[in-house]
Design an enzyme around this catalytic site. Structure first.
Site, PDB file in Angstrom:
ATOM      1  N   GLY A   1       0.819  -1.199   0.000  1.00 37.29           N
ATOM      2  CA  GLY A   1       0.000   0.000   0.000  1.00 37.29           C
ATOM      3  C   GLY A   1       0.855   1.252   0.000  1.00 37.29           C
ATOM      4  O   GLY A   1       1.921   1.308  -0.613  1.00 37.29           O
ATOM      5  N   SER A   2       0.418   2.249   0.742  1.00 35.73           N
ATOM      6  CA  SER A   2       1.064   3.563   0.679  1.00 35.73           C
ATOM      7  C   SER A   2       2.452   3.612   1.301  1.00 35.73           C
ATOM      8  O   SER A   2       3.174   4.591   1.089  1.00 35.73           O
ATOM      9  CB  SER A   2       0.168   4.609   1.349  1.00 35.73           C
ATOM     10  OG  SER A   2      -1.000   4.811   0.575  1.00 35.73           O
TER      11      SER A   2
END
Length: 484
Positions: free
Chosen positions: A217-218
């Site tokens: 993810g981020s």
């Protein structure tokens, strides 16, 4: 010599040479592999009859052998089983050895090549053979803090000393009790092992280094931003278009930011702001501008594709290749098919914290012979230099902004500058999120880098974010290190 006799002589010589070569290979070159093979029952029985060395933390055993009135002479015991099971692994009569028990089995049984003189002395004096003690880098206070912070959540925590690569905490939950697998009763061991294998929560998997791996993810935006800045192609103040929705090339699919709107106000947004607010669209645009080759080069430099041995071998993290534009854009904010271990994301933060130098991660502090002499004591080893010191300093500043005034706010510690990045990774339309935090503290003199991953969105029916659930866990672990 007639023809028939010559043929027989040549055939006999060939068979003799084959026998000589095979015997030499077995006795000289393959001896260590054969001795370590879990199917070698003779070695396993011998190791039970010897006093297996303890596994230590700061001189205190977390695995030890206790004398028993049994043909096996000693029983392996684990005083704090679930707390350290992902580290120690298990030592069992039937199902092999895992963790530190497996990786340092030769030293623990006293059969390593470095312990030859000890073996010879035991043979001459008639003493019972004794294994060496393996002392680890794990800090008991930090390990306990990480274990308690995870509670009933499913996931993992890794904490590393950035300047040395020493692993201070390695927690994988749910855990298991290795005492159940150390029994001398074959039937009970097999029953316990089968139960653990059948458990849908997979407690035998050390999630910090193995398993199915996770979408980062981020948290992957740290690597993309570092690549952009270090390559010289971009600065933190370079800006990209700032729509609320972006259509993927050659696709009807679109991507959005986590808030469903634009990344802050304005028609454009800088890399610095996009990282601070953790926006997907600007990083998809940035990744496309950087290109697959640049990102692949930096992911490799940060350790992707490397099977780190800590000493247990970690599953290599991976960045996909042969991407079209849409796949590259999704990969640039940690989706599509980017896969990582928590160890890998802790190493990304550790490299930034350590001025761009990535150290080889290790659990080993030293190996100590029964006479207290040091058999082995590794020195910190540089693994790679993925980014420059200037880039590392820039990334540190950006990560501090993310905690002090951005999407990683729940990792704030009063009076301490914390550098960090959260992540909330998608796993499909109906699947719960994977929640992340990675970072380090103090930002101006890093003592610890950390990665926290929480599966299933924080629990059944939960839809939490990395900042809501993973960041507070990281905060507790960072505080435990800083308060030592």
């Amino acid at each position: 010599m007639n023809k028939e006799l010559r043929r027989i002589s040549v055939a006999s010589l060939a068979m003799f040479l084959a026998l000589f070569v095979s015997t030499s290979v077995i006795q000289v070159f393959a001896v260590d592999d054969l001795r370590a093979d879990p199917r070698n029952v003779r070695t396993l029985y011998a190791s039970y009859s010897a006093e297996r060395g303890p596994i230590l933390l700061a001189g205190r055993p977390i695995a030890q052998s206790v004398a028993v009135d049994s043909p096996f002479a000693f029983l392996r015991g684990y005083p704090e089983p679930t707390l350290y099971a992902p580290v120690t692994g298990y030592f069992t009569l039937n199902q092999g050895n895992t963790g530190v028990e497996g990786a340092y089995n030769d030293f623990l049984t006293g059969t390593a090549n470095e312990q030859f003189l000890d073996q010879l002395n035991a043979l001459v004096t008639g003493q019972r053979p004794r294994g060496a003690a393996v002392q680890l880098t794990i800090d008991p206070v930090v390990q306990q803090a990480a274990f308690e912070a995870m509670g009933d959540l499913k996931g993992a925590v890794v904490a590393i000393e950035p300047a040395t690569g020493r692993i201070l905490a390695m927690v994988s939950t749910p855990s298991f009790d290795p005492n159940r697998l150390a029994a001398h009763d074959t039937q009970s061991v097999l029953e316990a092992y089968d139960q653990l294998l059948a458990d849908p929560n997979d407690p035998l998997i050390n999630r910090t280094i193995n398993g199915d791996l996770y979408f980062p993810g981020s948290t992957f935006k740290l690597l993309v931003a570092a690549a952009a800045i270090d390559s010289g192609q971009f600065t933190p103040e370079d800006a990209f278009p700032n729509p609320a929705r972006l259509a993927l090339p050659l696709s009807t699919d679109t991507i959005t930011n986590s808030n469903g709107g634009t990344c802050g106000s304005g028609t454009t947004v800088t890399i610095a702001t996009a990282l601070r607010l953790s926006c997907n669209i600007p990083f998809a645009e940035l990744g496309l501008a950087l290109g697959e080759d640049t990102l692949a080069r930096y992911t490799e430099a940060f350790g992707f594709g490397t099977a780190f041995e800590v000493p247990m071998e970690a599953t290599p993290s991976s960045f996909p290749t042969g991407l079209d534009d849409a796949q590259l854009m999704l990969s640039s904010f940690g989706q599509y098919d980017v896969r990582v271990t928590p160890l890998q994301m802790a190493l990304v933060s550790a490299a930034i914290a350590n001025g761009g130098n990535l150290m080889q991660p290790t659990l080993l502090d030293r190996i100590i012979a029964p006479d207290l002499s040091i058999v082995q004591q590794p020195e910190p080893t540089l693994s790679s230099q993925p980014i420059s010191r200037v880039t590392a300093e820039t990334m540190t500043r950006l990560m501090v902004d993310g905690v002090s005034n951005g999407a990683a706010s729940n990792a704030r510690i009063e009076g301490v500058a914390v550098a960090g990045k959260t992540g909330t990774a998608e796993n499909g339309d109906e699947a719960p999120y994977t929640l992340w935090f990675t970072g380090f503290a103090p930002a101006d003199n890093p003592q610890v880098a950390i990665a926290v991953v929480v599966e299933d969105g924080g629990g059944r029916g939960q839809t939490g974010s990395g900042n809501q659930i993973a960041a507070p866990i990281a905060k507790r672990v960072l505080e435990a290190v800083l308060s030592r």
